[in-house]
Design a protein around this motif. Sequence first.
Motif, short mmCIF file in Angstrom:
data_model
loop_
_atom_site.label_atom_id
_atom_site.label_comp_id
_atom_site.label_asym_id
_atom_site.label_seq_id
_atom_site.Cartn_x
_atom_site.Cartn_y
_atom_site.Cartn_z
N TYR A 74 50.38 48.46 35.53
CA TYR A 74 51.63 47.70 35.48
C TYR A 74 52.52 48.06 36.66
O TYR A 74 53.12 47.18 37.28
CB TYR A 74 52.37 47.95 34.17
N ASP A 89 49.32 42.75 35.30
CA ASP A 89 49.85 42.60 33.94
C ASP A 89 48.82 42.14 32.92
O ASP A 89 49.15 41.88 31.78
CB ASP A 89 51.06 41.67 33.93
N ASN A 90 47.55 42.05 33.32
CA ASN A 90 46.49 41.62 32.41
C ASN A 90 45.48 42.76 32.29
O ASN A 90 44.42 42.72 32.89
CB ASN A 90 45.85 40.33 32.93
N THR A 95 43.26 45.37 29.81
CA THR A 95 42.70 45.65 28.49
C THR A 95 41.67 46.78 28.63
O THR A 95 41.26 47.11 29.74
CB THR A 95 42.00 44.42 27.88
N ASN A 135 46.78 38.66 39.38
CA ASN A 135 46.50 37.94 38.15
C ASN A 135 45.11 38.24 37.59
O ASN A 135 44.73 37.69 36.56
CB ASN A 135 46.64 36.43 38.36
N SER A 176 42.00 39.89 35.69
CA SER A 176 41.86 40.60 34.41
C SER A 176 41.28 41.98 34.69
O SER A 176 40.18 42.10 35.22
CB SER A 176 40.92 39.83 33.48
#
Length: 92
Positions: free
Chosen positions: A50, A55-56, A58, A82, A84
Amino acid sequence: MRASFKKAFAVVAATGAISLGGSAVAHATDRAQVPDVAGMTIPQATEAFYEAGFDNVTANVPDSQDPVIGTNFQAGTYVNENASILLIVPSR
């Protein structure tokens, strides 16, 4: 007729190349460096991403207490903000 077609095609191709080059420069600013998060906990690694502009984020085992061993992108490389991001932790 054939020569004018070639000229028209060359103009369209050159215009496209200039357009692509311009957009490539504009999107280059949307890239951020992947931090080295190996050894961190999932919350620490997520925070590091972050802070780097991603911001993506997991994890493959979201509730693991084991340290992160890597990500789906090599640390130090530049990728689109952007993208993942997958934090990889060992599964038991």
